[in-house]
Design an enzyme around this catalytic site. Sequence first.
Site, PDB file in Angstrom:
ATOM      1  N   THR A 202      31.607  49.814  34.422  1.00 11.47           N
ATOM      2  CA  THR A 202      32.543  48.659  34.896  1.00 11.47           C
ATOM      3  C   THR A 202      33.367  48.139  33.910  1.00 11.47           C
ATOM      4  O   THR A 202      33.514  47.845  33.118  1.00 11.47           O
ATOM      5  CB  THR A 202      31.075  48.055  34.469  1.00 11.47           C
ATOM      6  N   PHE A 204      35.477  44.456  33.570  1.00 10.06           N
ATOM      7  CA  PHE A 204      35.381  43.022  33.686  1.00 10.06           C
ATOM      8  C   PHE A 204      36.454  41.824  33.835  1.00 10.06           C
ATOM      9  O   PHE A 204      37.168  42.328  32.695  1.00 10.06           O
ATOM     10  CB  PHE A 204      34.042  42.536  32.192  1.00 10.06           C
TER      11      PHE A 204
HETATM   12  O1  LIG Z   1      22.438  42.472  34.873  1.00 11.56           O
HETATM   13  C1  LIG Z   1      23.271  42.630  33.962  1.00 11.56           C
HETATM   14  O2  LIG Z   1      23.307  43.365  32.768  1.00 11.56           O
HETATM   15  C2  LIG Z   1      24.966  42.808  34.143  1.00 11.56           C
HETATM   16  O3  LIG Z   1      25.766  42.446  33.077  1.00 11.56           O
HETATM   17  C3  LIG Z   1      25.047  43.026  35.176  1.00 11.56           C
HETATM   18  C4  LIG Z   1      25.979  43.470  36.075  1.00 11.56           C
HETATM   19  C5  LIG Z   1      26.494  43.491  37.540  1.00 11.56           C
HETATM   20  O4  LIG Z   1      26.619  43.004  37.941  1.00 11.56           O
HETATM   21  O5  LIG Z   1      27.324  45.049  37.617  1.00 11.56           O
HETATM   22  C6  LIG Z   1      27.352  44.981  34.631  1.00 11.56           C
HETATM   23  C7  LIG Z   1      27.331  45.525  34.729  1.00 11.56           C
HETATM   24  C8  LIG Z   1      26.753  46.685  35.045  1.00 11.56           C
HETATM   25  O6  LIG Z   1      27.505  47.321  36.030  1.00 11.56           O
HETATM   26  C9  LIG Z   1      25.327  46.057  36.148  1.00 11.56           C
HETATM   27  C10 LIG Z   1      25.401  45.170  36.401  1.00 11.56           C
END
Ligand SMILES: O=C(O)C(=O)C[C@]1(C(=O)O)C=C[C@@H](O)C=C1
Length: 301
Positions: A202, A204
């Site tokens: 992911t 950010f």
């Molecule tokens: O719920 C979490 O732990 C988050 O940080 C959110 C979140 C997102 O929004 O995509 C962040 C990373 C992962 O892809 C899964 C969930």
Amino acid sequence: MRRHWNEGGGTGNRMLFQLSATDLVAPSQGLNIRVAYQGLPGAFSEAAALKAYPLCETVPCEEFDVTFKAVEMSVVDRAVLPIENSSDGSIHRNYDLLLSHRLHIVGEVQLAVNHCLMALPGVKKEGIKRVLSHPNALAQCEFKLNKLEVIQQNMHDTAGAAQIIASDNLRDAGAIASVQAAEIYGLNILEKGMQDLSDNVTRFLILAREPIIPGTDRPFKTSIVFTLDEGPGVLFKALAVFSLRNISLTKIESRPQRKRPLKVVTDSNHGTAKYFDYLFYIDFEASMIEPRAQNALAHLQ
Ligand SMILES: O=C(O)C(=O)C[C@]1(C(=O)O)C=C[C@@H](O)C=C1
């Protein structure tokens, strides 16, 4: 830098905002910096904040827009928000919030996301009837969750799912969350690597009240958002301004323009047609201090 480049004028309602200059090199250690993230302690967003600023103080926020507001109101110095996942795609809510808040993208951080299935101690996989997690996390584990034949329930964040199982003693439920969340809320990990694709990353964004000054001493990325008039090849022509200058695009995203989602166009051959009106978000690999980036944006305008 978020500069209002051009609005209205000319033939349509075009606009071009420069959303950011992103420093691609990891920021500082973050001593004395407070960083907001969405979720509870143990959320992947918290891990991303700590990857960007290992010594920072992390500040949990319930919703994405609260995270934006925390920076705007100077409660914290930075926010770290997920924008895109390698298997699940863009997090559209945050694209929309970028436009409705006056913050600057000052960096980005990529996190390998390893989802675990967890439950209360003593609960076996066979005893799980429902699995709780953030909708993006559930989507990233779709294949394995479908095989488990469980009900999937959306929660605010992955760590919040783990926390509620512990606090409400939910013996029929499992959570998809991080190893840290299992440790914090006292859950047992039943399976690691629940994500469909082992390489699950992911991306950010790091947001701040003040922009950074783009340089050329290290890699920079610039993000812009614009609209286009209707017509054949308009997007192709818009993107050509980067290609002509050998500037790589790393991301393109389109979102409906909320204030004006539909555009009515009348033409003598086809009568009246309704088109969707889009905002185009583009990230390109160049610093705004470089003449080629400045020329590309002038050309695009
Ligand atoms: O719920 C979490 O732990 C988050 O940080 C959110 C979140 C997102 O929004 O995509 C962040 C990373 C992962 O892809 C899964 C969930």
